[in-house]
Design a protein around this motif. Structure first.
Motif, PDB file in Angstrom:
ATOM      1  N   ASP A 173       0.850  -1.184   0.000  1.00 31.83           N
ATOM      2  CA  ASP A 173       0.000   0.000   0.000  1.00 31.83           C
ATOM      3  C   ASP A 173       0.885   1.232   0.000  1.00 31.83           C
ATOM      4  O   ASP A 173       1.905   1.276   0.696  1.00 31.83           O
ATOM      5  CB  ASP A 173      -0.902   0.014   1.229  1.00 31.83           C
ATOM      6  CG  ASP A 173      -1.896   1.166   1.174  1.00 31.83           C
ATOM      7  OD1 ASP A 173      -2.515   1.375   0.110  1.00 31.83           O
ATOM      8  OD2 ASP A 173      -2.040   1.864   2.176  1.00 31.83           O
ATOM      9  N   PHE A 174       0.513   2.259  -0.792  1.00 30.50           N
ATOM     10  CA  PHE A 174       1.271   3.502  -0.796  1.00 30.50           C
ATOM     11  C   PHE A 174       0.357   4.632  -1.263  1.00 30.50           C
ATOM     12  O   PHE A 174      -0.690   4.393  -1.893  1.00 30.50           O
ATOM     13  CB  PHE A 174       2.514   3.418  -1.678  1.00 30.50           C
ATOM     14  CG  PHE A 174       2.283   2.857  -3.063  1.00 30.50           C
ATOM     15  CD1 PHE A 174       2.553   1.521  -3.334  1.00 30.50           C
ATOM     16  CD2 PHE A 174       1.805   3.657  -4.085  1.00 30.50           C
ATOM     17  CE1 PHE A 174       2.355   0.993  -4.597  1.00 30.50           C
ATOM     18  CE2 PHE A 174       1.599   3.147  -5.362  1.00 30.50           C
ATOM     19  CZ  PHE A 174       1.868   1.810  -5.610  1.00 30.50           C
ATOM     20  N   GLN A 175       0.731   5.849  -0.911  1.00 34.15           N
ATOM     21  CA  GLN A 175      -0.060   7.030  -1.235  1.00 34.15           C
ATOM     22  C   GLN A 175       0.826   8.093  -1.873  1.00 34.15           C
ATOM     23  O   GLN A 175       2.013   8.206  -1.562  1.00 34.15           O
ATOM     24  CB  GLN A 175      -0.701   7.627   0.031  1.00 34.15           C
ATOM     25  CG  GLN A 175      -1.852   6.834   0.601  1.00 34.15           C
ATOM     26  CD  GLN A 175      -1.375   5.631   1.378  1.00 34.15           C
ATOM     27  OE1 GLN A 175      -0.392   5.717   2.104  1.00 34.15           O
ATOM     28  NE2 GLN A 175      -2.059   4.516   1.225  1.00 34.15           N
ATOM     29  N   LYS A 176       0.216   8.899  -2.725  1.00 32.67           N
ATOM     30  CA  LYS A 176       0.927  10.006  -3.328  1.00 32.67           C
ATOM     31  C   LYS A 176       1.179  11.097  -2.301  1.00 32.67           C
ATOM     32  O   LYS A 176       0.335  11.374  -1.447  1.00 32.67           O
ATOM     33  CB  LYS A 176       0.122  10.582  -4.495  1.00 32.67           C
ATOM     34  CG  LYS A 176      -0.013   9.644  -5.678  1.00 32.67           C
ATOM     35  CD  LYS A 176      -0.794  10.316  -6.806  1.00 32.67           C
ATOM     36  CE  LYS A 176      -0.901   9.383  -8.002  1.00 32.67           C
ATOM     37  NZ  LYS A 176      -1.666  10.010  -9.113  1.00 32.67           N
ATOM     38  N   GLY A 177       2.354  11.718  -2.442  1.00 33.40           N
ATOM     39  CA  GLY A 177       2.649  12.884  -1.643  1.00 33.40           C
ATOM     40  C   GLY A 177       2.309  14.145  -2.420  1.00 33.40           C
ATOM     41  O   GLY A 177       1.400  14.148  -3.250  1.00 33.40           O
ATOM     42  N   ASP A 178       3.080  15.185  -2.174  1.00 35.21           N
ATOM     43  CA  ASP A 178       2.778  16.487  -2.783  1.00 35.21           C
ATOM     44  C   ASP A 178       3.263  16.615  -4.224  1.00 35.21           C
ATOM     45  O   ASP A 178       2.750  17.437  -4.983  1.00 35.21           O
ATOM     46  CB  ASP A 178       3.411  17.593  -1.939  1.00 35.21           C
ATOM     47  CG  ASP A 178       2.868  17.602  -0.520  1.00 35.21           C
ATOM     48  OD1 ASP A 178       3.661  17.785   0.420  1.00 35.21           O
ATOM     49  OD2 ASP A 178       1.649  17.408  -0.351  1.00 35.21           O
ATOM     50  N   ILE A 179       4.258  15.813  -4.611  1.00 37.48           N
ATOM     51  CA  ILE A 179       4.850  15.971  -5.950  1.00 37.48           C
ATOM     52  C   ILE A 179       5.046  14.611  -6.609  1.00 37.48           C
ATOM     53  O   ILE A 179       6.112  14.281  -7.094  1.00 37.48           O
ATOM     54  CB  ILE A 179       6.184  16.746  -5.888  1.00 37.48           C
ATOM     55  CG1 ILE A 179       7.160  16.085  -4.891  1.00 37.48           C
ATOM     56  CG2 ILE A 179       5.963  18.195  -5.481  1.00 37.48           C
ATOM     57  CD1 ILE A 179       8.590  16.586  -5.036  1.00 37.48           C
ATOM     58  N   ALA A 180       4.000  13.809  -6.687  1.00 34.91           N
ATOM     59  CA  ALA A 180       4.115  12.433  -7.176  1.00 34.91           C
ATOM     60  C   ALA A 180       4.211  12.315  -8.699  1.00 34.91           C
ATOM     61  O   ALA A 180       4.633  11.269  -9.210  1.00 34.91           O
ATOM     62  CB  ALA A 180       2.926  11.628  -6.682  1.00 34.91           C
ATOM     63  N   GLU A 181       3.851  13.340  -9.430  1.00 34.85           N
ATOM     64  CA  GLU A 181       3.830  13.236 -10.893  1.00 34.85           C
ATOM     65  C   GLU A 181       5.217  12.944 -11.444  1.00 34.85           C
ATOM     66  O   GLU A 181       6.190  13.635 -11.127  1.00 34.85           O
ATOM     67  CB  GLU A 181       3.285  14.520 -11.510  1.00 34.85           C
ATOM     68  CG  GLU A 181       3.134  14.427 -13.021  1.00 34.85           C
ATOM     69  CD  GLU A 181       2.467  15.657 -13.614  1.00 34.85           C
ATOM     70  OE1 GLU A 181       2.026  16.531 -12.840  1.00 34.85           O
ATOM     71  OE2 GLU A 181       2.416  15.746 -14.858  1.00 34.85           O
ATOM     72  N   GLY A 182       5.302  11.901 -12.318  1.00 33.76           N
ATOM     73  CA  GLY A 182       6.580  11.545 -12.902  1.00 33.76           C
ATOM     74  C   GLY A 182       7.364  10.523 -12.093  1.00 33.76           C
ATOM     75  O   GLY A 182       8.480  10.162 -12.465  1.00 33.76           O
ATOM     76  N   TYR A 183       6.782  10.065 -10.990  1.00 35.70           N
ATOM     77  CA  TYR A 183       7.424   9.073 -10.132  1.00 35.70           C
ATOM     78  C   TYR A 183       6.501   7.885  -9.914  1.00 35.70           C
ATOM     79  O   TYR A 183       5.283   8.017 -10.020  1.00 35.70           O
ATOM     80  CB  TYR A 183       7.756   9.675  -8.768  1.00 35.70           C
ATOM     81  CG  TYR A 183       8.675  10.866  -8.789  1.00 35.70           C
ATOM     82  CD1 TYR A 183       8.168  12.166  -8.748  1.00 35.70           C
ATOM     83  CD2 TYR A 183      10.062  10.698  -8.844  1.00 35.70           C
ATOM     84  CE1 TYR A 183       9.005  13.266  -8.773  1.00 35.70           C
ATOM     85  CE2 TYR A 183      10.909  11.798  -8.857  1.00 35.70           C
ATOM     86  CZ  TYR A 183      10.363  13.078  -8.814  1.00 35.70           C
ATOM     87  OH  TYR A 183      11.210  14.163  -8.836  1.00 35.70           O
ATOM     88  N   SER A 184       7.093   6.723  -9.600  1.00 32.87           N
ATOM     89  CA  SER A 184       6.300   5.574  -9.203  1.00 32.87           C
ATOM     90  C   SER A 184       7.056   4.811  -8.126  1.00 32.87           C
ATOM     91  O   SER A 184       8.288   4.903  -8.021  1.00 32.87           O
ATOM     92  CB  SER A 184       5.990   4.663 -10.398  1.00 32.87           C
ATOM     93  OG  SER A 184       7.181   4.078 -10.904  1.00 32.87           O
ATOM     94  N   VAL A 185       6.319   4.061  -7.318  1.00 36.60           N
ATOM     95  CA  VAL A 185       6.920   3.286  -6.227  1.00 36.60           C
ATOM     96  C   VAL A 185       6.260   1.921  -6.151  1.00 36.60           C
ATOM     97  O   VAL A 185       5.218   1.678  -6.762  1.00 36.60           O
ATOM     98  CB  VAL A 185       6.766   3.990  -4.865  1.00 36.60           C
ATOM     99  CG1 VAL A 185       7.579   5.276  -4.798  1.00 36.60           C
ATOM    100  CG2 VAL A 185       5.301   4.238  -4.552  1.00 36.60           C
TER     101      VAL A 185
END
Lengths: 112, 111
Positions: free
Chosen positions: A54-66
């Motif tokens: 499980d994971f959630q986006k932070g403030d600047i998630a665009e262009g990243y993945s986890v």
């Protein structure tokens, strides 16, 4: 650096390339985080994970993945969609909500 | 915008003197605060934390003061040493796992 390792220390990315930054912790912490730090600025949250799978986006998630397939590992992929990836990337972990976050040594990503 | 900020971007202090680093926050709902030290090219290192039910907390050579009335946080370093030269960040939590960081204060210790 308290049981959190990041690799590599320096990473070079070519245009259009995806790169993956590694973060491993042996603190048995449930939560893990990725931050980005630009020169002279504070840390900005990219993604965080409170529990495995499980994971959630932070403030600047665009262009990243986890992904969070294992408790001790939380890799970050910087995709080609991230147009300004040059920064210092920091991974952290904590024992849960409202607990201290401990940081790894960081990975500096540079674009060729 | 950022909810956490430091009053001064730089602080120069004579070795042996006490240092005071200030931080203002805007969210009155914040209930946990942390001070970090970051040396060049390294990850932030935990210094000390404080919860909103406290006004003061002491560690080794460091003291954190919290004034909830004016939403102000400070870090005091006693007998500042050359190894204390670094960037200091305050951070707050007001939304579960998320920490909000200020831009940091660069402390330079003069010999």
């Amino acid at each position: 650096d308290g049981g959190i390792t990041q690799s590599p220390k320096y990473l070079f990315r070519k245009e259009g390339q995806n790169v993956t930054l590694s973060c491993e912790q042996n603190l048995n912490h449930d939560a893990m985080y990725w931050y980005r730090q630009d020169p002279g600025q504070g840390l900005r949250l990219i993604y965080y994970s409170q529990i495995v799978n499980d994971f959630q986006k932070g403030d600047i998630a665009e262009g990243y993945s986890v992904s969070r397939e294992k408790k001790e590992s939380f890799p970050l992929t910087v995709t080609s969609a991230q147009k300004n990836p040059t920064a210092f990337y920091l991974c952290a972990s904590s024992n849960g909500n409202f607990e201290t976050q401990y940081f790894g040594p960081g990975t500096r990503l540079l674009v060729l | 915008g950022e909810s956490v900020g430091l009053h001064l971007p730089t602080l120069s202090v004579q070795e042996g003197d006490n240092s005071i680093i200030n931080c203002a926050y805007s969210n009155s709902a914040s209930d946990y605060f942390i001070w970090y030290k970051q040396e060049s090219g390294k990850g932030p290192q935990f210094i000390i934390d404080i919860r909103s039910n406290m006004d003061k907390r002491q560690g080794q050579r460091v003291t954190v003061l919290l004034n909830k009335t004016v939403k102000h946080l400070s870090l005091q370093i006693a007998a500042t040493q050359p190894g204390d030269s670094a960037v200091y960040f305050c951070a707050e939590t007001f939304n579960d796992y998320k920490l909000s960081f200020g831009a940091g204060t660069t402390v330079t210790v003069r010999a």
